[in-house]
Every structure is written in C-alpha cells, then in structure tokens.
Design an enzyme around this catalytic site. Structure first.
Site, PDB file in Angstrom:
ATOM      1  N   ALA A  60      54.944  29.438  66.554  1.00  0.00           N
ATOM      2  CA  ALA A  60      54.539  28.128  66.048  1.00  0.00           C
ATOM      3  C   ALA A  60      53.048  27.883  66.123  1.00  0.00           C
ATOM      4  O   ALA A  60      52.540  26.976  65.459  1.00  0.00           O
ATOM      5  CB  ALA A  60      55.268  27.035  66.833  1.00  0.00           C
ATOM      6  N   TYR A  61      52.330  28.648  66.925  1.00  0.00           N
ATOM      7  CA  TYR A  61      50.921  28.353  67.147  1.00  0.00           C
ATOM      8  C   TYR A  61      50.084  28.769  65.943  1.00  0.00           C
ATOM      9  O   TYR A  61      49.921  29.959  65.652  1.00  0.00           O
ATOM     10  CB  TYR A  61      50.404  29.053  68.400  1.00  0.00           C
ATOM     11  CG  TYR A  61      51.047  28.596  69.700  1.00  0.00           C
ATOM     12  CD1 TYR A  61      51.772  27.413  69.782  1.00  0.00           C
ATOM     13  CD2 TYR A  61      50.927  29.364  70.851  1.00  0.00           C
ATOM     14  CE1 TYR A  61      52.353  27.008  70.971  1.00  0.00           C
ATOM     15  CE2 TYR A  61      51.499  28.963  72.050  1.00  0.00           C
ATOM     16  CZ  TYR A  61      52.218  27.785  72.101  1.00  0.00           C
ATOM     17  OH  TYR A  61      52.799  27.386  73.278  1.00  0.00           O
ATOM     18  N   GLN A  62      49.532  27.770  65.259  1.00  0.00           N
ATOM     19  CA  GLN A  62      48.640  27.975  64.110  1.00  0.00           C
ATOM     20  C   GLN A  62      49.240  28.930  63.084  1.00  0.00           C
ATOM     21  O   GLN A  62      48.596  29.870  62.631  1.00  0.00           O
ATOM     22  CB  GLN A  62      47.268  28.447  64.578  1.00  0.00           C
ATOM     23  CG  GLN A  62      46.548  27.462  65.501  1.00  0.00           C
ATOM     24  CD  GLN A  62      46.380  26.069  64.923  1.00  0.00           C
ATOM     25  OE1 GLN A  62      47.127  25.160  65.257  1.00  0.00           O
ATOM     26  NE2 GLN A  62      45.401  25.923  64.046  1.00  0.00           N
ATOM     27  N   GLY A  64      51.304  31.319  63.198  1.00  0.00           N
ATOM     28  CA  GLY A  64      51.383  32.734  63.548  1.00  0.00           C
ATOM     29  C   GLY A  64      50.049  33.413  63.779  1.00  0.00           C
ATOM     30  O   GLY A  64      50.019  34.580  64.200  1.00  0.00           O
TER      31      GLY A  64
END
Length: 351
Positions: A60-62, A64
């Site tokens: 979910a962070y940026q 991928g």
C-alpha cells in the site's frame, strides 16, 4: 545493535526495525512527504551500517514504490540472507469481491505483486495489514498457508488487530494445520498505549512478538514544542490520530524532554528506549539520515524503572484512532486510507 528472535520464529532481527512508509514516489499514493529513491538508498545504507537488518514495507505504501525502492537498495547494499524483509497485503476490494476473486486468489496475487516490486523470490514475514470482514477467515488463513508452502514467505504476521481476532485466527490455524501469526504490528507509543490492556498480555502469553508502528507518534515524540517538519505539516492522517489528544499528550512529551536532557540524548532515543522495555522491535521510520542514527542509538539507552514510571505516569486513556478505529463490521465497506491505491494495484496486476 542488539538482536532478538522474532516471537516463536527463527528470524533473528535487530531491536530496531526500519519502517519504510516514508519511502516512495511522492507524486503517487497517500502521502506527499515521502522521499525519492536516492534518499531511500542513502537511508537504507545508513541503517545497514548501523546494524539494522529488519525492514518493514507494504504493497500500500506509495502504490508499491516503497517496496521497489527498498528492494533495489537491499539488492545493492546487502546479501539477501543477511536481512529480514516484511511486507503487508490489503483486504479484498469491492471490485475483487464483485468479480468473484477469493481471499486465497487475492493473497496469491498480492504476494506476487509485492515480490515483483521487491525483486525477491520470498519475504521473511508476510503481514495481514488489516482485518477483512468481507472475506472468510478460513480463506485468509488458507491463502497465507499456501504462500508459506510455496516458499514465498517464511512466516506470517498480523497488523491492526484486537486480541480476540488474534486468538481466533491462531486457533483456526492450529486446528487446520496452517501457520500461525508470529508477530503483531499495532499502533503503540508513549502517547498511545491502549494495546497494554489486552493485546500485549495476550502476545506475552503466546510468545508472539510485538513490532509496533508509529513508535514516535509521527514525530510528536521526537521533536520539542515549536519544532516542525514537512511531515508534521502535511500528514493529515497523523493529525487525525493525535490532534484531539494534544493537550493531554503534551504532559507526556514534556517528560520525554526532561529525561532526554538528563541523559544528554535525543527525545527519539528516550521514546524508543521506553518501547524497547515493552516490545521486541519497534518500527522507526526515517526520511533523513539522522532519524536512523537516533533510532539505532536508542538501543544503548537503558532507562531505570523510576524513569519508565515517570514517563508513563501522566498517560490518560485514549479513544481508538487510525486504522483500528475502522476495525469493525460497520466500516468494512468504507474507504480506508490504505485502500486508496486499489485501482492502481488492480491495473498493475492485470498488466
């Protein structure tokens, strides 16, 4: 650096875990304050040099890009067997449910996407990011079991979970012969200690490692009053978590500054040293090199029992905030901060 076995696993992890939510393309994803690939590489290299071998990211962070930046840095600066890499997967989306994608298929797709981002053939710890009320628990646990059986993850963990959910999941795993969760990644720090009521005692009883996020309360436990940063100014989600209790929290933060001054160390060191008396490996994010230095130095600071009590004394009960505030059936269909990139990930998986 000091090291510890992660719960009942054979993973030997540093007492500080480098959180990678601050890495990734700031033009995509949830946050505008993340750092690009060059800065990510420098921070990862500094962490490795400090003895940190435990890295936590998420699909979910940026969109991928955190996974991608981390994977390339670790490939260039370390040997794969010398580091412990954790990533997390999201619940099924409404579109996946409508399309008939099962929980097992969703997990299989998610791990393959994360491994592609990371440039790895396996992760050491695969984490169930948040409780999915729209997917049967058996489907989740069986899907995770298949990931482990395929050699794509060595162990599994869970995040943003209540004690009853943890016990329910691990009881199902024991009954069915599936892998059990070896770690819990919940929100815990000196100004948010609600996990001390049930989750922490439950994990202690079962030998499950605690690896809390927001260890520094998004910078509130590392900066003196009046100091600011790009994240403090732009992180609206952190404001949602902490602004309502700022007055009560200020009394705790003041004591952190007092203890830091008495030792001649940073607030970061005191805040993390307190957590290190409670948990296996707190997750400390970094967007600057000195963030790594302060986190690593915290391992050397040993607080006395009186200092621990002094830091804890002003705390008052807090309402549940953040991801856990939506951990209830009534919110299962609502938009969540980590689900905003679902469309991007679906398109990526279809390519």
């Amino acid at each position: 650096m000091e090291y510890i076995k992660l719960g009942t696993s054979d993973l030997n992890v540093s007492r500080i875990c480098l959180g990678c939510m601050g890495f990734g393309n700031p033009q995509t994803g949830q946050h505008t304050w993340t750092v690009g690939e060059d800065d990510t590489r420098a921070i990862v290299k500094r962490a490795l040099d400090a003895g940190i071998n435990f890295f936590d990211t998420a699909i979910a962070y940026q969109n991928g890009t955190s996974e991608a930046y981390l994977g390339r840095a670790l490939r260039d600066f370390s040997r794969r067997d010398d580091v412990v890499v954790a990533t997390k997967f999201l619940p099924r989306t409404a579109d996946e449910i409508a399309d008939g994608v099962t929980g097992k298929q969703h997990i299989a797709n998610s791990i393959d996407t994360s491994l592609t981002h990371l440039g790895m053939d396996h992760v050491d710890l695969y984490i169930y990011h948040m409780w999915d009320y729209n997917t049967p628990l058996h489907d989740i646990m069986e899907g995770l079991s298949q990931v482990v059986a395929a050699g794509k993850a060595r162990y599994i963990g869970i995040a943003n979970v209540y004690a009853w959910q943890l016990e329910k999941a691990n009881a199902l795993a024991e009954r069915e012969g599936f892998p059990k969760f070896v770690s819990v990644q919940n929100h815990m720090n000196l100004i948010f200690r609600e996990d001390e009521r049930e989750v922490a005692p439950c994990c202690a009883e079962e030998g499950i490692a605690l690896t809390p996020y927001s260890a520094l309360a998004s910078g509130r436990l590392s900066r003196r009053p009046g100091e600011t940063s790009k994240r403090l100014e732009q992180d609206s989600y952190a404001k949602f978590k902490y602004d309502a209790t700022a007055e009560a929290d200020a009394r705790v933060i003041e004591r952190v500054t007092e203890v830091a001054d008495s030792h001649g160390v940073s607030m970061t060191e005191v805040s993390l040293a307190w957590l290190l008396t409670k948990v296996a490996s707190p997750i400390a994010g970094a967007t600057k090199l000195h963030h790594v230095d302060g986190a690593a130095a915290a391992v050397d600071l040993k607080l006395s029992a009186d200092e621990v009590a002094y830091l804890e004394e002003p705390y008052v009960p807090h309402a549940i905030v953040g991801v856990m505030a939506q951990n209830k059936p009534a919110d299962a269909g609502k938009e969540h901060v980590w689900l905003t990139n679902a469309k991007y990930l679906k398109e990526e998986q279809q390519r």
